[in-house]
Design a protein around this motif. Structure first.
Motif, mmCIF file in Angstrom:
data_model
loop_
_atom_site.group_PDB
_atom_site.id
_atom_site.type_symbol
_atom_site.label_atom_id
_atom_site.label_comp_id
_atom_site.label_asym_id
_atom_site.label_seq_id
_atom_site.Cartn_x
_atom_site.Cartn_y
_atom_site.Cartn_z
ATOM 1 N N PRO A 116 23.598 -21.267 60.561
ATOM 2 C CA PRO A 116 22.506 -20.559 60.721
ATOM 3 C C PRO A 116 21.644 -20.426 59.457
ATOM 4 N N VAL A 117 20.515 -20.726 59.624
ATOM 5 C CA VAL A 117 19.450 -20.716 58.644
ATOM 6 C C VAL A 117 18.354 -19.626 58.577
ATOM 7 N N VAL A 118 18.112 -18.984 57.753
ATOM 8 C CA VAL A 118 17.113 -17.777 57.644
ATOM 9 C C VAL A 118 16.061 -18.239 56.886
ATOM 10 N N VAL A 119 14.800 -18.115 57.532
ATOM 11 C CA VAL A 119 13.514 -18.380 56.803
ATOM 12 C C VAL A 119 13.008 -16.907 56.324
ATOM 13 N N LEU A 120 12.490 -17.173 54.844
ATOM 14 C CA LEU A 120 12.353 -16.285 54.056
ATOM 15 C C LEU A 120 10.651 -15.978 53.802
ATOM 16 N N LYS A 121 10.128 -14.774 53.499
ATOM 17 C CA LYS A 121 9.010 -14.377 52.750
ATOM 18 C C LYS A 121 7.774 -15.183 53.642
ATOM 19 N N GLY A 122 6.931 -15.622 53.332
ATOM 20 C CA GLY A 122 5.436 -16.156 54.015
ATOM 21 C C GLY A 122 6.053 -16.801 55.233
ATOM 22 N N ALA A 123 6.858 -17.826 54.974
ATOM 23 C CA ALA A 123 7.181 -18.774 56.191
ATOM 24 C C ALA A 123 7.698 -17.935 57.190
ATOM 25 N N ALA A 124 8.544 -17.035 56.885
ATOM 26 C CA ALA A 124 9.088 -16.267 57.867
ATOM 27 C C ALA A 124 8.201 -15.293 58.845
ATOM 28 N N TYR A 125 7.099 -14.632 57.961
ATOM 29 C CA TYR A 125 6.027 -14.028 58.613
ATOM 30 C C TYR A 125 5.259 -14.914 59.828
ATOM 31 N N ILE A 126 5.026 -16.216 59.260
ATOM 32 C CA ILE A 126 4.659 -17.105 60.151
ATOM 33 C C ILE A 126 5.100 -17.361 61.468
ATOM 34 N N VAL A 127 6.564 -17.550 61.310
ATOM 35 C CA VAL A 127 7.536 -17.895 62.273
ATOM 36 C C VAL A 127 7.441 -16.719 63.315
ATOM 37 N N GLN A 128 7.163 -15.403 62.696
ATOM 38 C CA GLN A 128 7.385 -14.235 63.761
ATOM 39 C C GLN A 128 5.881 -13.923 64.142
ATOM 40 N N ASN A 129 4.913 -14.596 63.950
ATOM 41 C CA ASN A 129 3.583 -14.461 64.236
ATOM 42 C C ASN A 129 3.018 -13.179 63.941
ATOM 43 N N LEU A 130 3.410 -12.595 62.748
ATOM 44 C CA LEU A 130 2.818 -11.446 62.296
ATOM 45 C C LEU A 130 1.217 -11.461 61.975
ATOM 46 N N GLU A 131 0.696 -10.391 62.251
ATOM 47 C CA GLU A 131 -0.693 -10.266 61.722
ATOM 48 C C GLU A 131 -0.955 -10.790 60.334
ATOM 49 N N ILE A 132 -0.104 -10.212 59.276
ATOM 50 C CA ILE A 132 -0.241 -10.415 58.144
ATOM 51 C C ILE A 132 -0.128 -11.969 57.591
ATOM 52 N N THR A 133 0.195 -12.650 58.633
ATOM 53 C CA THR A 133 -0.162 -14.205 58.084
ATOM 54 C C THR A 133 -1.690 -14.681 58.315
ATOM 55 N N CYS A 134 -2.217 -14.011 59.003
ATOM 56 C CA CYS A 134 -3.672 -14.481 59.120
ATOM 57 C C CYS A 134 -4.616 -14.457 57.910
ATOM 58 N N GLY A 135 -4.934 -15.841 57.187
ATOM 59 C CA GLY A 135 -5.400 -15.843 56.139
ATOM 60 C C GLY A 135 -4.763 -16.214 55.022
ATOM 61 N N ARG A 136 -3.328 -16.295 55.373
ATOM 62 C CA ARG A 136 -2.345 -16.876 54.306
ATOM 63 C C ARG A 136 -2.689 -18.246 53.691
ATOM 64 N N LEU A 137 -2.350 -18.584 52.407
ATOM 65 C CA LEU A 137 -2.314 -19.962 51.948
ATOM 66 C C LEU A 137 -0.786 -20.490 51.712
ATOM 67 N N PRO A 138 -0.178 -20.709 52.558
ATOM 68 C CA PRO A 138 1.621 -21.160 52.185
ATOM 69 C C PRO A 138 1.443 -22.438 51.650
ATOM 70 N N SER A 139 2.223 -22.478 50.447
ATOM 71 C CA SER A 139 2.488 -23.684 49.769
ATOM 72 C C SER A 139 3.763 -24.041 49.811
ATOM 73 N N ASP A 140 4.911 -23.287 50.181
ATOM 74 C CA ASP A 140 6.321 -23.742 50.061
ATOM 75 C C ASP A 140 6.945 -22.974 51.285
ATOM 76 N N VAL A 141 8.249 -23.311 51.522
ATOM 77 C CA VAL A 141 8.956 -22.705 52.496
ATOM 78 C C VAL A 141 10.369 -22.376 51.662
ATOM 79 N N ASP A 142 10.806 -21.128 52.001
ATOM 80 C CA ASP A 142 12.001 -20.525 51.566
ATOM 81 C C ASP A 142 12.994 -20.319 52.573
ATOM 82 N N LEU A 143 14.128 -20.974 52.583
ATOM 83 C CA LEU A 143 15.286 -21.038 53.472
ATOM 84 C C LEU A 143 16.423 -20.378 52.747
#
Length: 385
Positions: A116-143
């Motif tokens: 089981p792998v959990v995605v955290l923070k900004g990458a998690a918001y992107i995976v969930q397609n949350l509106e708060i991802t619009c306009g983000r500048l992700p630079s890393d993935v936190d698992l």
């Protein structure tokens, strides 16, 4: 006597703003546009120059762009040069998000399906397609994986081409015994950094959430290989990341994330009560209290007055009210930062270290780093032109 709510914010003038001494008025303008982008039509060109620079410095220009362009009726009121910056920021954000999605797809193939792998923070918001991802500048993935799966997950990533940052033996021990994550990893030729966690705060930190509770309430995202934290845990993770596991410096975007998560996940009084109960179970009441205080003061987050969260001591609130604005809010870098901001940046760093480690370990850590900085470094040979 001023009418104050449970978070100590003066509401007598209706603004809800905590005093921000010597802050450029355009910082207030940026916050106002983040709250209500419909004010964009009344901003003058000189102010736009500063607001765009402040938003870019805060990694919020794409977010501001999305919020303004969500109101098409505003666009004819904006100067063409301003629209150019907003459209460029939106395009660059879409590019960065697509790169992150490609990296997540590669990670999904590399990691064993039974872990089981959990995605955290900004990458998690992107995976969930949350509106708060619009306009983000992700630079890393936190698992995040369970501690028992950590070595196996690391081995799978190394086999798939990711490699750890080259660090000395002391830092290796620091990450693997005292931190909550492994040394950062990258794939050659890729711009996205990978951080592999086994919990959400350092092992030695003063505040330690209930890791068993985190893993017990993980959420499935339809069509995705990765899991995400419970919505309330996402809010608490964002709060503890900002107010315990960061130096507070230039982190306005993190506060905007917390505001966005609250607006996304909390819709009723029972949701708010459940968040307060969850914070108590994780022993994260204080970072949540601070997060709600500044979200309400700066971003007009609709925080209920009566929440069962104990306020920090008055002296701690005054200290944070002095430190947090000076560290976190952006500034126009045309002049040297004021002395108070430079002092605040150093105090924010000291606070960060103090919250991460108990005193004996902190002294040992600082002594090691101090001695290491005194060692002569090998000369870099000059290259012939």
């Amino acid at each position: 006597m001023p009418a104050c709510n449970a978070f100590g914010i003066d509401r007598s003038n209706g603004s809800g703003m905590i005093s921000l001494e010597r802050v450029d008025p355009c910082v207030h303008g940026l916050l106002a546009l983040l709250i209500d982008p419909r004010q964009a039509g009344s901003v003058g060109l000189a102010d736009w120059d500063k607001i765009i620079r402040l938003a870019r410095q805060s990694r919020l220009l794409g977010v501001l762009s999305y919020r303004i362009q969500s109101h098409p009726e505003l666009l004819p009121q904006l100067p063409e040069c301003v629209l150019g910056h907003l459209r460029s920021a939106a395009a660059y954000s879409a590019h960065r998000i697509q790169i992150l999605r490609i990296e997540l797809a590669a990670l999904a193939k590399a990691l064993p399906a039974e872990i089981p792998v959990v995605v955290l923070k900004g990458a998690a918001y992107i995976v969930q397609n949350l509106e708060i991802t619009c306009g983000r500048l992700p630079s890393d993935v936190d698992l995040m994986v369970a501690y028992s799966d950590l070595k196996r997950a690391e081995a799978a990533l190394l086999d798939a081409g990711w490699s750890g940052e080259v660090i000395d033996a002391y830092d290796q021990r620091y990450y693997r015994e005292w931190s909550h994550e492994l040394p950062p990893m990258r794939r050659p030729g890729h711009s996205v950094e990978l951080d592999l966690h086994h919990t959400i705060t350092p092992v030695t930190a003063r505040l330690k959430p209930d890791t068993a509770l985190l893993f017990a309430d993980l959420q499935v995202v339809e069509g995705e290989r990765f899991l995400v934290l419970h919505p309330q845990d996402q809010i608490l993770h964002a709060a503890v990341h900002l107010f315990q596991d960061s130096e507070l410096f230039a982190n306005l975007r993190d506060l905007v994330d917390i505001d966005g998560l609250i607006r996304t996940h909390l819709h009723s009084e029972s949701d708010w009560q459940a968040l307060a109960v969850r914070a108590a179970r994780h022993h994260l009441e204080r970072p949540l209290w601070y997060a709600l205080r500044y979200c309400r003061a700066w971003l007009a987050t609709a925080v209920p007055d009566a929440l069962p969260l104990a306020a920090p001591p008055a002296a701690a609130i005054r200290w944070m009210d002095w430190l947090f604005p000076r560290c976190t809010l952006p500034r126009i870098p045309d002049r040297q930062p004021p002395f108070s901001r430079r002092i605040a940046a150093q105090l924010g760093l000291l606070r960060y270290q103090w919250l991460r480690m108990p005193p004996a370990l902190l002294l040992r850590h600082l002594a090691h780093k101090g001695l290491h900085s005194l060692r002569p470094r090998p000369a870099v040979p000059n290259k012939a032109e």
